[in-house]
Write an enzyme that holds these catalytic residues in place. Structure first.
Site, mmCIF file in Angstrom:
data_model
loop_
_atom_site.group_PDB
_atom_site.id
_atom_site.type_symbol
_atom_site.label_atom_id
_atom_site.label_comp_id
_atom_site.label_asym_id
_atom_site.label_seq_id
_atom_site.Cartn_x
_atom_site.Cartn_y
_atom_site.Cartn_z
ATOM 1 N N GLY A 74 -0.885 4.360 -1.048
ATOM 2 C CA GLY A 74 -1.887 4.967 -0.169
ATOM 3 C C GLY A 74 -1.273 6.058 0.687
ATOM 4 O O GLY A 74 -0.046 6.237 0.695
ATOM 5 N N TYR A 101 -15.006 -5.124 8.882
ATOM 6 C CA TYR A 101 -13.695 -4.455 8.884
ATOM 7 C C TYR A 101 -13.087 -4.539 10.295
ATOM 8 O O TYR A 101 -11.900 -4.866 10.450
ATOM 9 C CB TYR A 101 -13.868 -2.999 8.440
ATOM 10 C CG TYR A 101 -12.629 -2.145 8.544
ATOM 11 C CD1 TYR A 101 -11.610 -2.237 7.601
ATOM 12 C CD2 TYR A 101 -12.479 -1.229 9.581
ATOM 13 C CE1 TYR A 101 -10.472 -1.440 7.696
ATOM 14 C CE2 TYR A 101 -11.353 -0.424 9.687
ATOM 15 C CZ TYR A 101 -10.353 -0.527 8.739
ATOM 16 O OH TYR A 101 -9.225 0.265 8.832
ATOM 17 N N GLY A 106 0.816 -1.221 0.000
ATOM 18 C CA GLY A 106 0.000 0.000 0.000
ATOM 19 C C GLY A 106 0.846 1.267 0.000
ATOM 20 O O GLY A 106 0.442 2.293 0.559
HETATM 21 N N1 LIG Z 1 -7.136 6.365 7.375
HETATM 22 C C1 LIG Z 1 -7.546 5.946 8.550
HETATM 23 O O1 LIG Z 1 -8.262 6.657 9.297
HETATM 24 C C2 LIG Z 1 -7.151 4.588 9.048
HETATM 25 C C3 LIG Z 1 -7.437 4.270 10.386
HETATM 26 C C4 LIG Z 1 -7.092 3.016 10.855
HETATM 27 C C5 LIG Z 1 -6.467 2.103 10.038
HETATM 28 N N2 LIG Z 1 -6.202 2.430 8.739
HETATM 29 C C6 LIG Z 1 -5.568 1.403 7.904
HETATM 30 O O2 LIG Z 1 -4.397 1.914 7.297
HETATM 31 C C7 LIG Z 1 -4.154 1.232 6.056
HETATM 32 C C8 LIG Z 1 -3.902 2.264 4.959
HETATM 33 O O3 LIG Z 1 -5.018 3.117 4.853
HETATM 34 P P1 LIG Z 1 -4.946 4.592 4.190
HETATM 35 O O4 LIG Z 1 -5.700 5.487 5.082
HETATM 36 O O5 LIG Z 1 -3.538 4.921 3.825
HETATM 37 O O6 LIG Z 1 -5.838 4.339 2.903
HETATM 38 P P2 LIG Z 1 -5.634 4.754 1.359
HETATM 39 O O7 LIG Z 1 -4.930 6.048 1.232
HETATM 40 O O8 LIG Z 1 -6.987 4.607 0.758
HETATM 41 O O9 LIG Z 1 -4.662 3.595 0.799
HETATM 42 C C9 LIG Z 1 -5.142 2.284 0.582
HETATM 43 C C10 LIG Z 1 -4.011 1.441 0.003
HETATM 44 O O10 LIG Z 1 -4.465 0.083 -0.121
HETATM 45 C C11 LIG Z 1 -4.165 -0.367 -1.431
HETATM 46 N N3 LIG Z 1 -5.139 -1.345 -1.903
HETATM 47 C C12 LIG Z 1 -6.472 -1.185 -2.054
HETATM 48 N N4 LIG Z 1 -7.017 -2.310 -2.580
HETATM 49 C C13 LIG Z 1 -5.983 -3.179 -2.763
HETATM 50 C C14 LIG Z 1 -5.877 -4.491 -3.292
HETATM 51 N N5 LIG Z 1 -6.938 -5.165 -3.738
HETATM 52 N N6 LIG Z 1 -4.655 -5.084 -3.329
HETATM 53 C C15 LIG Z 1 -3.574 -4.424 -2.887
HETATM 54 N N7 LIG Z 1 -3.599 -3.188 -2.368
HETATM 55 C C16 LIG Z 1 -4.792 -2.564 -2.330
HETATM 56 C C17 LIG Z 1 -4.231 0.894 -2.304
HETATM 57 O O11 LIG Z 1 -3.518 0.668 -3.520
HETATM 58 P P3 LIG Z 1 -3.839 1.499 -4.888
HETATM 59 O O12 LIG Z 1 -4.132 2.914 -4.470
HETATM 60 O O13 LIG Z 1 -2.583 1.364 -5.686
HETATM 61 O O14 LIG Z 1 -4.995 0.840 -5.544
HETATM 62 C C18 LIG Z 1 -3.555 1.900 -1.372
HETATM 63 O O15 LIG Z 1 -2.162 1.781 -1.490
HETATM 64 C C19 LIG Z 1 -5.397 0.344 5.801
HETATM 65 O O16 LIG Z 1 -5.131 -0.979 6.220
HETATM 66 C C20 LIG Z 1 -6.440 0.942 6.733
HETATM 67 O O17 LIG Z 1 -7.373 -0.016 7.138
HETATM 68 C C21 LIG Z 1 -6.524 3.656 8.226
#
Ligand SMILES: NC(=O)c1ccc[n+]([C@@H]2O[C@H](COP(=O)([O-])OP(=O)(O)OC[C@H]3O[C@@H](n4cnc5c(N)ncnc54)[C@H](OP(=O)(O)O)[C@@H]3O)[C@@H](O)[C@H]2O)c1
Length: 241
Positions: free
Chosen positions: A11, A149, A8
């Site tokens: 992301g 989730y 990721g």
């Molecule tokens: N943001 C929050 O508030 C928050 C809070 C708690 C936990 N988290 C966790 O932190 C992690 C990153 O979240 P983020 O906020 O950085 O989200 P984000 O900006 O939406 O990034 C999501 C990432 O996941 C990748 N992804 C999506 N579908 C995929 C697939 N089928 N196979 C492989 N990779 C895939 C995307 O790749 P592409 O863009 O290249 O498609 C992107 O790199 C996640 O596990 C999320 O649950 C986030």
């Protein structure tokens, strides 16, 4: 030179992790799913800033079992894995399909565990391997409307606790970071009003920054963190704790 796989990387949290680790001197495998340009731009930036380090892009869909073979073919040396990919699914459990459950389970639990299994020997090699999951406070506390989730994020934490015990004597540490609400693409769907309500629930009255998560990833990868394993660090501005 030490190498880390960051899933990721395209992301918001993953990109911040890559920036921090590249600045710390790591060579990186930057994984993405669909957002190639973000990773290409990061690699361009890093190659200028850190010419002595190596940076490789890796495109893989982490919902598919074939992901493991693809990663194995392209990754040679590995000292750390950071799982920073993932999506959520909003809605009531009664409306969630079996197919969607399979997708979330594979993406957050099964495939990361298979990746860890596949690279265990490489992580063992320098007796200072690192595995870090970006889980969630929802994995600890649970959330209505994101029940499945919350379930898979809780499963990540259970894996971290159990697996850390199995590989501790090999010098591999296994930890999680449980972020609260971080200002990323994942939370863009909130209306201004919903965002205000959410902020009022958070003792610090704001969302976290991706850099406030990546800082702790960097700390967990330091050699001095070698005695800490099986833990989850909550980074939530005091929310849900
Ligand atoms: N943001 C929050 O508030 C928050 C809070 C708690 C936990 N988290 C966790 O932190 C992690 C990153 O979240 P983020 O906020 O950085 O989200 P984000 O900006 O939406 O990034 C999501 C990432 O996941 C990748 N992804 C999506 N579908 C995929 C697939 N089928 N196979 C492989 N990779 C895939 C995307 O790749 P592409 O863009 O290249 O498609 C992107 O790199 C996640 O596990 C999320 O649950 C986030």
């Amino acid at each position: 030179m030490k190498s880390a796989l960051v899933t990721g990387s395209s992301g918001d949290i993953g990109r911040s992790v890559c920036r921090k680790l590249a600045a710390d001197g790591w060579s990186l495998y930057l994984h993405y799913h669909s957002n190639k340009k973000v990773v290409d731009d990061l690699i361009y930036e890093f190659t200028i800033l850190y010419p002595e380090q190596d940076f490789f892009p890796l495109q893989v869909n982490l919902e598919e079992d074939y992901a493991i073979e693809r990663l194995k073919k392209q990754i040679f040396s590995l000292n750390a894995v950071i799982f920073a990919h993932g999506t959520t699914e909003y809605g009531l459990l009664k409306d969630l399909t079996s197919e969607k459950m399979d997708t979330l389970w594979k993406m957050h639990v099964k495939i990361p565990i298979l990746i860890t299994q596949a690279f265990q020997n490489k992580l063992h090699r320098d007796r200072n391997g690192r595995v870090v999951f970006i889980s969630s406070v929802y994995g600890e506390m649970g959330s209505g409307n994101e029940v499945f989730y919350s379930t898979v994020k809780g499963a990540q934490l259970a894996f971290v606790r159990a697996y850390s015990k199995e590989v501790a004597s090999w010098g591999i540490t296994v930890n999680a970071i449980s972020p609260g609400a971080i200002d990323t693409h994942m939370n863009e769907h909130y209306s201004d009003n919903d965002l205000e309500v959410l902020k009022q629930e958070i003792p610090m009255r704001r969302l976290g920054k991706a850099s406030e998560v990546s800082f702790w990833v960097s700390q967990l990868l330091q050699p001095e963190s070698s005695y800490m394993t099986g833990q989850s660090l909550t980074i939530s501005g005091g929310w849900l704790k």
